[in-house]
Each structure stands twice: as structure tokens, then as C-alpha cells.
Design a protein around this motif. Sequence first.
Motif, mmCIF file in Angstrom:
data_model
loop_
_atom_site.group_PDB
_atom_site.id
_atom_site.type_symbol
_atom_site.label_atom_id
_atom_site.label_comp_id
_atom_site.label_asym_id
_atom_site.label_seq_id
_atom_site.Cartn_x
_atom_site.Cartn_y
_atom_site.Cartn_z
ATOM 1 N N SER A 185 -40.719 16.846 -4.619
ATOM 2 C CA SER A 185 -40.797 17.590 -3.364
ATOM 3 C C SER A 185 -39.478 17.547 -2.612
ATOM 4 N N THR A 186 -38.817 16.408 -2.674
ATOM 5 C CA THR A 186 -37.511 16.291 -2.018
ATOM 6 C C THR A 186 -36.515 17.274 -2.618
ATOM 7 N N SER A 209 -34.583 18.405 5.307
ATOM 8 C CA SER A 209 -34.938 19.141 4.098
ATOM 9 C C SER A 209 -36.026 18.419 3.320
ATOM 10 N N THR A 210 -35.947 17.105 3.310
ATOM 11 C CA THR A 210 -36.981 16.330 2.626
ATOM 12 C C THR A 210 -38.338 16.558 3.262
ATOM 13 N N LEU A 266 -25.856 22.428 5.320
ATOM 14 C CA LEU A 266 -25.825 22.352 3.859
ATOM 15 C C LEU A 266 -24.996 23.471 3.248
ATOM 16 N N GLY A 292 -39.553 19.958 2.319
ATOM 17 C CA GLY A 292 -40.024 20.037 0.940
ATOM 18 C C GLY A 292 -41.386 19.397 0.750
ATOM 19 N N ILE A 301 -34.539 24.580 -1.325
ATOM 20 C CA ILE A 301 -34.927 25.676 -0.436
ATOM 21 C C ILE A 301 -34.003 25.742 0.773
ATOM 22 N N ALA A 302 -33.799 24.589 1.410
ATOM 23 C CA ALA A 302 -32.960 24.568 2.603
ATOM 24 C C ALA A 302 -31.547 25.036 2.290
ATOM 25 N N ARG A 305 -34.606 28.638 10.332
ATOM 26 C CA ARG A 305 -33.276 28.058 10.176
ATOM 27 C C ARG A 305 -32.778 27.518 11.512
ATOM 28 N N LEU A 307 -39.595 32.720 3.594
ATOM 29 C CA LEU A 307 -38.768 33.059 2.433
ATOM 30 C C LEU A 307 -38.711 34.555 2.167
ATOM 31 N N LEU A 325 -32.044 29.009 -0.142
ATOM 32 C CA LEU A 325 -32.834 30.133 0.350
ATOM 33 C C LEU A 325 -32.751 30.283 1.866
ATOM 34 N N LEU A 326 -32.755 29.157 2.574
ATOM 35 C CA LEU A 326 -32.681 29.253 4.038
ATOM 36 C C LEU A 326 -31.235 29.190 4.525
ATOM 37 N N LEU A 369 -37.185 19.940 -4.179
ATOM 38 C CA LEU A 369 -37.623 21.281 -3.792
ATOM 39 C C LEU A 369 -37.147 21.631 -2.383
ATOM 40 N N GLY A 370 -37.359 20.722 -1.453
ATOM 41 C CA GLY A 370 -36.989 20.980 -0.070
ATOM 42 C C GLY A 370 -35.498 21.182 0.106
ATOM 43 N N VAL A 371 -34.712 20.335 -0.533
ATOM 44 C CA VAL A 371 -33.263 20.465 -0.401
ATOM 45 C C VAL A 371 -32.800 21.785 -1.005
ATOM 46 N N ARG A 405 -38.459 32.284 -4.343
ATOM 47 C CA ARG A 405 -38.548 33.196 -3.206
ATOM 48 C C ARG A 405 -39.962 33.731 -3.035
ATOM 49 N N ALA A 453 -44.717 21.367 -0.390
ATOM 50 C CA ALA A 453 -45.418 20.955 -1.604
ATOM 51 C C ALA A 453 -46.853 20.540 -1.289
ATOM 52 N N LEU A 506 -29.411 26.370 5.564
ATOM 53 C CA LEU A 506 -29.139 25.486 6.694
ATOM 54 C C LEU A 506 -27.639 25.328 6.853
ATOM 55 N N ASP A 531 -31.940 23.702 12.136
ATOM 56 C CA ASP A 531 -30.583 23.361 12.562
ATOM 57 C C ASP A 531 -30.620 22.517 13.831
#
Lengths: 184, 184
Positions: free
Chosen positions: A145-146, B145-146, A162, B149, A152-153, B117, B107, A156-157, A148-150, A104, B153, A159, B121
Motif C-alpha cells: 500500500s505504501t 503518501s503512505t 515529490l 496509499g 500515485i502521489a 493535490r 484520478l 498521477l497526482l 501504491l500511495g507513493v 488511472r 488500498a 505532489l 500539499d
Amino acid sequence: MEGTPTSRAERRRRTEERILSAARAIFAERGFQRTTIRAVAAAAEVDPALVMQYFGSKQELFEQAVRIPSIPPLDGELEPVEELLGRIGMKMGPLPQATLAMMRSMLTHPDAAEEVRGKLDGQVAHLADAMGSGDAELRAALMVSTMLGVTIAHQLLGLTALRDASPERIAETLRPSLRALADG
Amino acid sequence: MEGTPTSRAERRRRTEERILSAARAIFAERGFQRTTIRAVAAAAEVDPALVMQYFGSKQELFEQAVRIPSIPPLDGELEPVEELLGRIGMKMGPLPQATLAMMRSMLTHPDAAEEVRGKLDGQVAHLADAMGSGDAELRAALMVSTMLGVTIAHQLLGLTALRDASPERIAETLRPSLRALADG
DNA sequence: GTCTTCGCTCAACAGTTGTTGACTCAACGA
DNA sequence: TCGTTGAGTCAACAACTGTTGAGCGAAGAC
């Protein structure tokens, strides 16, 4: 009604843990800047001054709160790549508050950014030297990174696509993508 | 030395743009909370009070600063999936300050989170209904998301393995991974 | 029982922040 | 030329922040 339920040392440890727990929760929810010592103290039902007395500064409180008990390095059996692919599900499940607090804060708190970058760089190196080929480091970095992104999405976000997907289903759907990166 | 280089209206527009530009830069670098009206004013060589007079509040300044000129929707030709795969390179190149400011803050600033978001979306929905099959929405969400991320990064955290990789090489290496998600 | 230690609170300081109102002065319309 | 408008500044307020030092009262050592 116990007679002397708490010795002095025991009392100290308990309130310290209560403060750390409250700090983790609020840091995870609001990030470093927006978290106030007073808010942590209130959540821990303690005077703000006590937090300072225990941890010295907000920065040190943060460091202590996000210090993670260091996951047992590896079982040493699986190849790192296979291990990552196997553990996607776990990484998608509920993460420790300390990790969430770190994530965060990583975009707005320089120290957190440095810490996370270091950790991710480590994972990249670890993956990369188990992958061999020429652009292994880049591919490893993209795998990390992937993830990480998933994360976060998802965490934290939030989506909408998801939010109500189970960790297992996410892991399953994501696997071919990571596999493609792991191979050339 | 022009005689009257600036009419009153012209002057106003210029300083307004100067403030907005400074705000974008600092928001992008530090995020919403850590950005101070005074810092923006100083960077724009203006009195802090003027910033308030122009934009009313820090929040409105942020909204104006990150409002993006809305990318021309599509050329309408390519399928969304192919278009995304084609544009990876561009999305890896230098992003507009407004976008960076948004991402930097998402964040820790609830409004920014909501905005991002919503935008993501939207992209997910757009991708998903061009993909058809059952879990299309989930796969689309993982594609988005990828991208998120990798961008974080690369641009915000500066992973060492990504820092000196060219946008094209990143795009090239990432493509099979996204392709795997786009197909079942 | 006494003295000491220490967990804990209270009240306050000093700095920073977003925000405001009164004011200055050059551009503008008549 | 003269009164008006509006861009821009100055100084200040009020709230919040991290942080500190003096003090209270009960647990512990002797």
C-alpha cells in the motif's frame, strides 16, 4: 520512397500497434470512462469504426492495451523483501503506459479495480510468506500500500514535494520506512 | 400526521439536503464521471430538473457535495507529527462520504485532482516545518503518501489483507513505518 | 488479367447525458 | 379572498457516446 513498403499483414500489424499505443496513452491520461473511441482513433489517424473492427469493443481495447508483457517473474536469487527494497528506485522511475492506464482507471472502472486488487493481493502473498512472523500478511499489505500511495502521489497526482525529487532519492528516503514494516 | 409539517423554507432545506446526501453517496461509489444527475435525482426521489435548478450544474453539485465542514484546525497542543501518529486510527476508520467521493474521483476528474493535490500539499507543508531537518519536506510527503496509499488500498480497493483488519491494528502496525520517516 | 480478400472509410442508428423552458399547484403575503 | 411566489414536474433538445452495416479500392491468389 520504397516500392512496396508495406505488405498487407505488415500494414495490419502496424496500424494495430498504432491504435494500441494511442489507446495506452489516452487511457493513461484520462482513464477508462473519459477515453473515447473517437479520440483514440483520431490519435492513431484512423477511422473510429476500424478500432471497433480490430478490438470488438471499448472494453476489449482497454484489456488489450493494458495487458502487460508480464515482467520476468524473478531472478530467483534474492529474497522477495530484499528484492522489493532493491527495486524501489525502478518502480519510482517512469512506469509503462499500460500500468499508468490501469492505475488511472482503478478507482472508477470496476474491472480495473478487480484486476489491480488481484495483482496487489498477489504481491502481498508473495511478500508475506517470505516474512514468516504472525502479522506478516498485514505488514506486507502495508508495504504494498505504501508503494501504491507513493506512486500515485508521485506519478498521477504530482505532489509538489515529490515532483522534482529523483526516483533514487525517493527510494533512498523511503527505504527505512519499508524496512521497519519488513521486520516486526 | 402533523397538520403542516413543512413550511416552504423548511421543505426546501430538506430536499436540498436529501439531494446532497444522495449525491455524496453516489459520487463516493462511482466517481464523478459515472455519476449521473438522473441517478442522484432518483436516489433523492426528485426530478432531475430540480437538481439542476438547485445547483446549476453537475460540477457545482459535486463541489457542494464534497465540501467538507472543515475539521477544527488543531487543538494546538500536540506537535503535528505526534498528532498524525495519534490520529492514524481515526483516519483508517470510516471516512466521511465527501472525502470518499473526492478520493474516488481524483484520478479521473482534473478539478478533484487539483483539490486533493492542494490539500495534500498543505498537509505536507504543515508536517514538514515541524520536522526541521534538510529533507523534511520529502519525508513529510512520503508520510502523507503512505497514508494516502493505505487509505486507498483499504477503503477503495479493498485489499483482502486489509479488509478484515481493524483500524486500530492497521494504525499500530503502520506506526513504526511512519515514525521512521518522521525521524531522519 | 481476373476474381477474391480484406484493410479501411463513410454515414448512420440508438442510447445516454447534461441542460433548458413551459407548466402545475400549494404555500404565502396583502 | 386573491394575486404572487416558488417548489417541483414534464417533455424535450442538442451533443456525445459506443457500435454497426454497406461500400470503396488496393493487395494478393490463380
